[in-house]
Design an enzyme around this catalytic site. Structure first.
Site, mmCIF file in Angstrom:
data_model
loop_
_atom_site.group_PDB
_atom_site.id
_atom_site.type_symbol
_atom_site.label_atom_id
_atom_site.label_comp_id
_atom_site.label_asym_id
_atom_site.label_seq_id
_atom_site.Cartn_x
_atom_site.Cartn_y
_atom_site.Cartn_z
ATOM 1 N N GLU A 92 0.810 -1.214 0.000
ATOM 2 C CA GLU A 92 0.000 0.000 0.000
ATOM 3 C C GLU A 92 0.848 1.272 0.000
ATOM 4 O O GLU A 92 0.349 2.358 -0.300
ATOM 5 C CB GLU A 92 -0.958 -0.001 1.189
ATOM 6 C CG GLU A 92 -2.095 -1.009 1.023
ATOM 7 C CD GLU A 92 -3.149 -0.911 2.099
ATOM 8 O OE1 GLU A 92 -2.847 -0.344 3.169
ATOM 9 O OE2 GLU A 92 -4.261 -1.412 1.878
ATOM 10 N N GLU A 123 6.155 -21.659 8.553
ATOM 11 C CA GLU A 123 6.593 -20.794 9.646
ATOM 12 C C GLU A 123 7.611 -21.473 10.559
ATOM 13 O O GLU A 123 8.325 -20.802 11.316
ATOM 14 C CB GLU A 123 5.396 -20.325 10.475
ATOM 15 C CG GLU A 123 4.741 -21.389 11.316
ATOM 16 C CD GLU A 123 3.617 -20.800 12.161
ATOM 17 O OE1 GLU A 123 3.719 -20.926 13.389
ATOM 18 O OE2 GLU A 123 2.667 -20.222 11.601
#
Length: 316
Positions: A92, A123
């Site tokens: 963004e 992870e």
């Protein structure tokens, strides 16, 4: 199933993200209004928890500003919800501030596919985190680990390798007992308390991380000269809404008529910076362009990192 010594290690871990919330013990007995009120009541605690880490976030802003100004990159490294929030923040910045991936970029355990679907085991791959740093990071870069639990192995591998290479490191976690904190030059440990649904860190922990990243990246962009006052002067007008926003912004900043602002913006080839200097100084676009070039963005210019005020004043 984890057994033996590994299991003993797990049960020894302290984690505020895994504790039971005494205020939601009767959660499944509540009707919808009370359920929503309970959830939002817990969310209301998050902003204060983030604000309590203002000094830590501000110090990290200065680290990021210095790195980007020197040609380095800020890397967000995370897994699951935490990693996705990093991706969201980084992407963004592109339309909002014309930031490039060379300035801020994000790395998600499991790669791009993990943005839409969980990649099992990603992870837990500490080696992958270390390899990422070797592949993606230069000597001026900053590595920011994002891990609600503060113990994600992928993030730990990245921070450990970054430390070995002498890179600046930080950690954003929602666990005040974060095991990875010693690997961070700046550990931002957000004390949001236990979740409404135990261990569901997509809730308060994620909201706290989002608020932290909002503050961190926005303050960094402002310090790099991406705004004039509170206006986004490096926004990319890639659609009708953003074109209208840039014209509106010029009107708000200078008091010029909308038609005049639009004409100057067009003459400036869409450069909000140049149009803004021209309108503030009451001069033509070519003189404004030269002044804007002389006073390029500089975070060391106190009170005017964008250079807009200095450029306009030089023409008056």
């Amino acid at each position: 199933m984890t057994t033996g010594a590994a299991w003993r290690d797990l049960i020894d871990l302290r984690s505020t993200t895994e504790e039971r919330n005494p205020r939601s013990l009767e959660l499944d007995t509540l009707d919808s209004p009370d359920l929503v009120a309970t959830i939002l009541g817990e969310d209301a605690r998050v902003a204060a928890a983030v604000q309590a880490r203002t000094a830590h976030i501000a110090r990290l802003v200065e680290v990021c500003v210095a790195a980007i100004a020197a040609g380095g990159t800020v890397h967000y490294v995370g897994a699951g919800t935490s990693g996705r929030l990093g991706v969201l923040d980084a992407v963004e910045l592109v339309p909002t501030y014309s930031a490039t991936p060379d300035m801020v970029t994000a790395h998600l355990a499991g790669g791009d596919a993990a943005m839409m679907r969980a990649v099992e085991g990603a992870e837990d791959d500490e080696r992958a985190g270390a390899d990422l740093i070797d592949a993606a990071c230069g000597e001026r870069d900053v590595v920011i680990g994002l891990a609600a639990s503060g113990r994600t192995p992928f993030v730990g591998g990245a921070l450990r390798r970054a430390r070995e290479r002498g890179l600046a490191t930080a950690l954003v976690a929602a666990n005040v007992h974060a095991a990875l904190a010693p690997l961070a030059d700046e550990a931002i440990l957000l004390d949001v308390g236990p979740e409404v649904v135990t261990g569901s860190t997509r809730m308060k922990a994620a909201t706290a991380q989002k608020l932290t990243l909002n503050a961190l990246s926005t303050a960094t962009m402002v310090r790099l000269g991406k705004t004039y006052s509170n206006l986004m002067i490096d926004v990319r007008p890639t659609n009708a809404k953003l074109v209208a926003r840039t014209v509106r912004m010029l009107v708000q900043a200078t008091g010029a008529a909308a038609a005049r602002a639009a004409d100057v913006l067009e003459a400036a080839d869409g450069s909000v910076r140049v149009a803004l200097v021209a309108l503030l100084a009451g001069t033509d676009v070519e003189r404004a362009r030269a002044a804007a070039d002389r006073f390029a963005p500089d975070p060391a210019r106190t009170g005017d990192p964008a250079g807009i005020r200095s450029a306009a004043e030089s023409l008056r």
